[in-house]
Design an enzyme around this catalytic site. Structure first.
Site, PDB file in Angstrom:
ATOM      1  N   TYR A  65       0.865  -1.192   0.000  1.00 31.36           N
ATOM      2  CA  TYR A  65       0.000   0.000   0.000  1.00 31.36           C
ATOM      3  C   TYR A  65       0.895   1.232   0.000  1.00 31.36           C
ATOM      4  O   TYR A  65       1.495   1.578   1.004  1.00 31.36           O
ATOM      5  CB  TYR A  65      -0.914  -0.034   1.222  1.00 31.36           C
ATOM      6  CG  TYR A  65      -1.852   1.149   1.395  1.00 31.36           C
ATOM      7  CD1 TYR A  65      -2.045   2.097   0.398  1.00 31.36           C
ATOM      8  CD2 TYR A  65      -2.576   1.310   2.576  1.00 31.36           C
ATOM      9  CE1 TYR A  65      -2.913   3.167   0.572  1.00 31.36           C
ATOM     10  CE2 TYR A  65      -3.446   2.380   2.761  1.00 31.36           C
ATOM     11  CZ  TYR A  65      -3.606   3.300   1.758  1.00 31.36           C
ATOM     12  OH  TYR A  65      -4.462   4.366   1.937  1.00 31.36           O
ATOM     13  N   LYS A  76      -1.121  -1.155  -4.294  1.00 35.81           N
ATOM     14  CA  LYS A  76      -2.212  -0.177  -4.358  1.00 35.81           C
ATOM     15  C   LYS A  76      -1.510   1.161  -4.504  1.00 35.81           C
ATOM     16  O   LYS A  76      -0.846   1.641  -3.583  1.00 35.81           O
ATOM     17  CB  LYS A  76      -3.025  -0.244  -3.063  1.00 35.81           C
ATOM     18  CG  LYS A  76      -3.982   0.882  -2.837  1.00 35.81           C
ATOM     19  CD  LYS A  76      -5.065   0.432  -1.857  1.00 35.81           C
ATOM     20  CE  LYS A  76      -5.396   1.440  -0.784  1.00 35.81           C
ATOM     21  NZ  LYS A  76      -5.987   2.669  -1.289  1.00 35.81           N
TER      22      LYS A  76
HETATM   23  C1  NAY Z   1      -7.865   3.494   2.003  1.00 29.78           C
HETATM   24  O1  NAY Z   1      -8.824   3.201   2.718  1.00 29.78           O
HETATM   25  O2  NAY Z   1      -6.745   3.165   2.321  1.00 29.78           O
HETATM   26  C2  NAY Z   1      -8.115   4.274   0.781  1.00 29.78           C
HETATM   27  O3  NAY Z   1      -9.240   4.457   0.478  1.00 29.78           O
HETATM   28  C3  NAY Z   1      -7.052   4.829  -0.068  1.00 29.78           C
HETATM   29  C4  NAY Z   1      -7.611   5.551  -1.274  1.00 29.78           C
HETATM   30  C5  NAY Z   1      -8.298   6.822  -0.858  1.00 29.78           C
HETATM   31  N1  NAY Z   1      -7.315   7.681  -0.277  1.00 29.78           N
HETATM   32  C6  NAY Z   1      -7.517   8.316   0.897  1.00 29.78           C
HETATM   33  C7  NAY Z   1      -6.376   9.082   1.431  1.00 29.78           C
HETATM   34  O4  NAY Z   1      -8.579   8.300   1.473  1.00 29.78           O
HETATM   35  O5  NAY Z   1     -10.128   6.616  -2.328  1.00 29.78           O
HETATM   36  C8  NAY Z   1      -9.025   7.435  -2.036  1.00 29.78           C
HETATM   37  C9  NAY Z   1      -9.509   8.852  -1.758  1.00 29.78           C
HETATM   38  O6  NAY Z   1     -10.300   8.868  -0.586  1.00 29.78           O
HETATM   39  C10 NAY Z   1     -10.333   9.417  -2.910  1.00 29.78           C
HETATM   40  O7  NAY Z   1      -9.640   9.254  -4.106  1.00 29.78           O
HETATM   41  C11 NAY Z   1     -10.656  10.898  -2.686  1.00 29.78           C
HETATM   42  O8  NAY Z   1      -9.489  11.663  -2.772  1.00 29.78           O
END
Ligand code: NAY
Length: 294
Positions: free
Chosen positions: A136, A164
């Site tokens: 990740y 990821k």
């Molecule tokens: C997680 O739970 O680890 C994630 O969802 C990682 C990916 C998300 N990043 C964060 C920092 O939340 O889905 C993305 C993100 O929320 C989305 O792209 C909006 O910026």
């Protein structure tokens, strides 16, 4: 590793006032993801689950609930990483015994570890856990940048099967895709799903798929068919939604949107020290729902 491809929601977790998990609400969110958002899998224990504020027992409880609710309906990935290698091993073994399809681990953060240390952490983890691992990588939050040759060093270990990729560096993504055609790469920023799919990612893991799964699936499928114009038009609409969510506060807004989509049991608070939605954020969430999700 074909079984791990697809559109995967980073599972949101609702908390009670005292910081405990709202189990009934969590089960609803899981069902909503499967039945209404038609996702292929759930990424449990990520940023979106507010994981880095939890103790070990609560992390295990969430893995338990998710597996119990999902059974074998969709695939399950357990994010077990952090700065405590021994906890990561314990959680990795735990989730593997529960039947999780793969584990994932964030790059260790806070202490500015060298790449050698990061690599050793992953190798120690997979050495002790009988499962496949997805790295990740989220440099914006961890400060840890991994380059192509470093990813390839990690991939020398057969149990480290993919990444990821939560970054906006499309040059790096393109180089990595070319260098590692047989490893899994997941798009991590939902607002950049289309350019990631154009770069041939194998799937996507994100928070907004909890509420916007159907539209996101269309972006993915249209782009895979080469219909970039249509895909972009849906990404444009999606990004109106994501921009509004980000402006209003990511996780509190997503939880309010889930409530508006019918997940209504118990409290949908944040885990402190994260702040829960204010009345203003709740009101704005309703407007966002009406404008982009109704
Ligand atoms: C997680 O739970 O680890 C994630 O969802 C990682 C990916 C998300 N990043 C964060 C920092 O939340 O889905 C993305 C993100 O929320 C989305 O792209 C909006 O910026």
């Amino acid at each position: 590793n074909e079984d791990l491809k697809g559109l995967i929601s980073a599972l949101l977790v609702p908390y009670n006032e005292d910081g405990t998990v709202n189990e009934a609400g969590l089960r609803q969110i899981i069902r909503h993801n499967i039945e209404n958002m038609k996702i292929d899998g759930l990424y449990v224990g990520g940023s979106s689950g507010e994981n880095f504020m939890l103790d070990t027992d609560t992390k295990k409880q969430i893995f338990d609930i998710a597996k119990d609710e999902v059974k074998d309906e969709v695939l399950l990935i357990a994010q077990v990483g952090g700065t405590n290698l021994y906890e990561a091993i314990e959680l990795g073994q735990y989730a593997t015994e529960l039947g999780y399809n793969a584990i994932s681990a964030v790059t260790p953060f806070y202490y500015k570890f060298s790449f050698e240390e990061v690599k050793q952490y992953y190798f120690d983890l997979v050495d002790k856990v009988d499962n496949r691992l997805i790295v990740y990588s989220i440099p914006a939050l961890t400060g840890v940048e991994i380059g192509v040759s470093q990813f390839m060093e990690l991939f020398e270990n057969d149990k480290i099967i993919g990444v990821k990729f939560t970054a906006a560096d499309f040059f790096l993504l393109e180089r990595l895709r070319k260098a590692a055609p047989d490893h899994l790469i997941y798009s991590g920023f939902d607002e950049m799903l289309l350019p990631a799919v154009i770069n041939n990612v194998d799937g996507a893991i994100g928070s907004t798929y909890n509420v916007n799964g159907l539209r996101s699936r269309k972006i993915m499928e249209l782009a895979q068919e080469g219909n970039i114009k249509e895909a972009l038009s849906i990404q444009n609409d999606t990004n109106d939604l994501i921009e509004a969510i980000l402006d209003n506060g990511l996780y509190p807004t997503l939880k309010q949107l889930l409530k508006l989509q019918g997940c209504d049991k118990g409290s949908f608070l944040a885990r402190k020290p994260m702040a829960s939605a204010t009345q203003k954020q709740i009101n704005r969430s309703k407007e966002i729902y009406d404008a982009y999700l109704k």
